[in-house]
Design a protein around this motif. Sequence first.
Motif: not given
Lengths: 110, 112
Positions: A34, A36, A91, A95-96, B32, B34, B46, B49, B51, B97-103
């Motif tokens: 990713f 950012y 990653f 995955y997390n 999810n 974090y 990190l 986290y 789930v 998991g594996g998808q974009p994280q938004h902050f």
Amino acid sequence: EDQVTQSPEALRLQEGESSSLNCSYTVSGLRGLFWYRQDPGKGPEFLFTLYSAGEEKEKERLKATLTKKESFLHITAPKPEDSATYLCAGFSGGYNKLIFGAGTRLAVHP
Amino acid sequence: SQTIHQWPATLVQPVGSPLSLECTVEGTSNPNLYWYRQAAGRGLQLLFYSVGIGQISSEVPQNLSASRPQDRQFILSSKKLLLSDSGFYLCAWSVEGGQPQHFGDGTRLSIL
């Protein structure tokens, strides 16, 4: 140990001067990466996801690419409002668990 | 659309005092969640986290803990803060998991 390294640490450009930021990773079994953008005092803002070598994503003046060993964020004809810190994160099997680089601080001057 | 809220934005606490930082997400279900810490000039680290409700994974041994009492609520806590706990704390969410994280916009924590 999984690691993501970004270079350069800081970059100063003149408005309109195109350049590239580098993100190299030693993440075993990289599953995705990713990019950012982070403004001072704010949380990172998601830009791009790249999942496989050869993939490219574009958004306005930004283009992200991915090879087997590194990713590049190309900035074409930047403007002062592109000034920010750009972060990349990879990653693998977890995955997390994103592994973040320290970022590149970009300053674009008029 | 989804939004994430963190508060407070800034916090100054004495050494040895307790801590509670809260994060809530709107517009999505079963995200999810974090918690990260960002030290100056360094990448995001990190911390925890989750789930699902009550499910917490810890990534870094320390005097911090996390809880998820509701689906879209994530809390970072400490019983006694150390000087080394100073930093910028960020909460994030993702669909999976594996998808974009938004902050969120983070909490600047200073320990005196």
